[in-house]
Write a protein that holds these residues in place. Structure first.
Motif, PDB file in Angstrom:
ATOM      1  N   TYR A  35       1.040  -1.099   0.171  1.00 22.02           N
ATOM      2  CA  TYR A  35      -0.204  -0.497  -0.316  1.00 22.02           C
ATOM      3  C   TYR A  35       0.792   0.924   0.378  1.00 22.02           C
ATOM      4  O   TYR A  35       2.169   1.391   0.834  1.00 22.02           O
ATOM      5  CB  TYR A  35      -0.628  -0.203   1.336  1.00 22.02           C
ATOM      6  N   GLN A  37       1.004   5.189   1.709  1.00 24.84           N
ATOM      7  CA  GLN A  37       0.177   6.291   1.967  1.00 24.84           C
ATOM      8  C   GLN A  37       0.488   7.086   2.517  1.00 24.84           C
ATOM      9  O   GLN A  37       1.574   7.592   2.863  1.00 24.84           O
ATOM     10  CB  GLN A  37      -0.151   5.762   3.584  1.00 24.84           C
ATOM     11  N   GLN A  41      -3.942  10.940   4.387  1.00 26.56           N
ATOM     12  CA  GLN A  41      -4.977   9.740   3.377  1.00 26.56           C
ATOM     13  C   GLN A  41      -4.868   8.862   4.087  1.00 26.56           C
ATOM     14  O   GLN A  41      -4.258   8.085   4.420  1.00 26.56           O
ATOM     15  CB  GLN A  41      -4.907   9.846   1.825  1.00 26.56           C
ATOM     16  N   GLY A  42      -5.774   7.713   3.635  1.00 25.55           N
ATOM     17  CA  GLY A  42      -5.495   6.071   4.134  1.00 25.55           C
ATOM     18  C   GLY A  42      -5.267   5.462   3.194  1.00 25.55           C
ATOM     19  O   GLY A  42      -4.438   5.585   1.985  1.00 25.55           O
ATOM     20  N   PRO A  43      -4.365   4.777   3.617  1.00 26.98           N
ATOM     21  CA  PRO A  43      -3.568   3.591   2.360  1.00 26.98           C
ATOM     22  C   PRO A  43      -4.074   2.667   1.207  1.00 26.98           C
ATOM     23  O   PRO A  43      -5.237   3.043   1.168  1.00 26.98           O
ATOM     24  CB  PRO A  43      -3.451   1.959   2.978  1.00 26.98           C
ATOM     25  N   PHE A  45      -4.289   0.702  -1.676  1.00 24.92           N
ATOM     26  CA  PHE A  45      -4.230  -0.659  -2.704  1.00 24.92           C
ATOM     27  C   PHE A  45      -2.905  -0.664  -4.314  1.00 24.92           C
ATOM     28  O   PHE A  45      -3.140  -0.033  -4.619  1.00 24.92           O
ATOM     29  CB  PHE A  45      -4.910  -1.686  -2.556  1.00 24.92           C
ATOM     30  N   GLN A  48      -1.147  -7.123  -4.727  1.00 22.64           N
ATOM     31  CA  GLN A  48      -0.605  -8.364  -4.218  1.00 22.64           C
ATOM     32  C   GLN A  48      -0.012  -9.355  -4.589  1.00 22.64           C
ATOM     33  O   GLN A  48      -1.139 -10.179  -5.351  1.00 22.64           O
ATOM     34  CB  GLN A  48      -2.172  -9.112  -3.133  1.00 22.64           C
ATOM     35  N   GLN A  56      -3.529  -9.395  -7.469  1.00 20.01           N
ATOM     36  CA  GLN A  56      -4.357  -8.203  -8.255  1.00 20.01           C
ATOM     37  C   GLN A  56      -3.777  -6.606  -7.884  1.00 20.01           C
ATOM     38  O   GLN A  56      -2.494  -6.786  -7.567  1.00 20.01           O
ATOM     39  CB  GLN A  56      -5.181  -8.197  -7.083  1.00 20.01           C
ATOM     40  N   LEU A  88       4.503   7.025   2.484  1.00 19.32           N
ATOM     41  CA  LEU A  88       4.680   5.883   3.512  1.00 19.32           C
ATOM     42  C   LEU A  88       4.383   4.367   3.071  1.00 19.32           C
ATOM     43  O   LEU A  88       3.268   4.387   2.221  1.00 19.32           O
ATOM     44  CB  LEU A  88       3.586   5.839   4.666  1.00 19.32           C
ATOM     45  N   LEU A  90       3.702   1.209   3.114  1.00 18.66           N
ATOM     46  CA  LEU A  90       3.729  -0.350   4.114  1.00 18.66           C
ATOM     47  C   LEU A  90       2.929  -1.840   3.442  1.00 18.66           C
ATOM     48  O   LEU A  90       2.889  -1.675   1.915  1.00 18.66           O
ATOM     49  CB  LEU A  90       1.559   0.233   4.373  1.00 18.66           C
ATOM     50  N   GLN A 105      -5.775  -8.387   7.437  1.00 18.49           N
ATOM     51  CA  GLN A 105      -3.821  -8.261   7.083  1.00 18.49           C
ATOM     52  C   GLN A 105      -3.578  -7.916   8.015  1.00 18.49           C
ATOM     53  O   GLN A 105      -4.166  -6.544   8.676  1.00 18.49           O
ATOM     54  CB  GLN A 105      -4.127  -6.899   5.956  1.00 18.49           C
TER      55      GLN A 105
END
Lengths: 116, 116
Positions: A35, A37, A41-43, A45, A48, A56, A88, A90, A105
């Motif tokens: 992710y 970030q 803001q939020g992480p 995607f 994966q 994905q 950042l 993650l 997760q």
């Protein structure tokens, strides 16, 4: 029991350079997600990996690529860095259970990338 | 277009009182939801989850409520403690997405401050 680990913790690069970030999943986990970030803001995607394949992908350009190794650890590569890639990054690991929705997760501490 | 919204950027609560953090989503295919807590310089920490077949899940001081018809979930923390001060993220996943991967969509977060 070691949790998710990431390296390095901080990184400074200049525009146009390439960067590789690393992640080791929690013991017993076989799936790694990455992710981004941005501040405030939020992480978001990125992609994966499961069984060494990208399963994905989110809405990120091809400059973002990754890899998963047989020991389930993973790398995130970003080419041709832009100022907007400063964020950042993650890593989250999880374990696949067939026929269940109980996947959760677990996140590492992140790598803070600054592009100048 | 934000699929997961947390409309309150910040919330202040007195120690011992209840904290209520809200989250709204737009994608009706979401049916698994999680709350994460994040301290500065750390990765998000998993708190609690809920599947769409339930309307409530409780774990100690933390309770998550899900209202599917309103596409709304909330996290209740009772009693609130100063150590609960952090940024809280709501995340959602579609269990039956077209892609096989596990893609979590995060909200922008709510900063909770618990005042002593």
């Amino acid at each position: 029991d070691a949790g998710v680990t990431q390296s390095p913790t901080h990184l400074i690069k200049t525009r146009g350079q390439q960067v590789t970030l690393r992640c080791s999943p929690k013991s017993g986990h076989d799936t790694v997600s990455w992710y981004q970030q941005a501040l405030g803001q939020g992480p978001q995607f990125i992609f994966q990996y499961y069984e060494e394949e990208e399963r994905q992908r989110g809405n990120f350009p091809d400059r973002f690529s990754g890899h998963q190794f047989p020991n389930y650890s993973s790398e995130l590569n970003v080419n041709a860095l832009l100022l907007g890639d400063s964020a950042l990054y993650l890593c989250a690991s999880s374990r696949q259970y067939e026929g269940t929705d109980q996947e959760t997760q677990y996140f590492g501490p992140g790598t803070r990338l600054l592009v100048l | 277009d934000q699929q997961v919204k947390q409309n309150s950027p910040s919330l202040s609560v007195q120690e011992g009182r209840i904290s209520i953090l809200n989250c709204d989503y737009t994608n009706s295919m979401f049916d698994y939801f999680l709350w994460y807590k994040k301290y500065p310089a750390e990765g998000p920490t998993f708190l609690i989850s809920i599947s769409s077949i339930k309307d409530k899940n409780e774990d100690g001081r933390f309770t998550v409520f899900l209202n599917k018809s309103a596409k709304h979930l909330s996290l209740h923390i009772v009693p609130s403690q100063p150590g609960d001060s952090a940024v809280y993220f709501c995340a959602a996943r579609s269990l039956y997405s077209d892609n096989y991967g596990q893609n979590f969509v995060f909200g922008p977060g709510t900063r909770l401050s618990v005042l002593p």
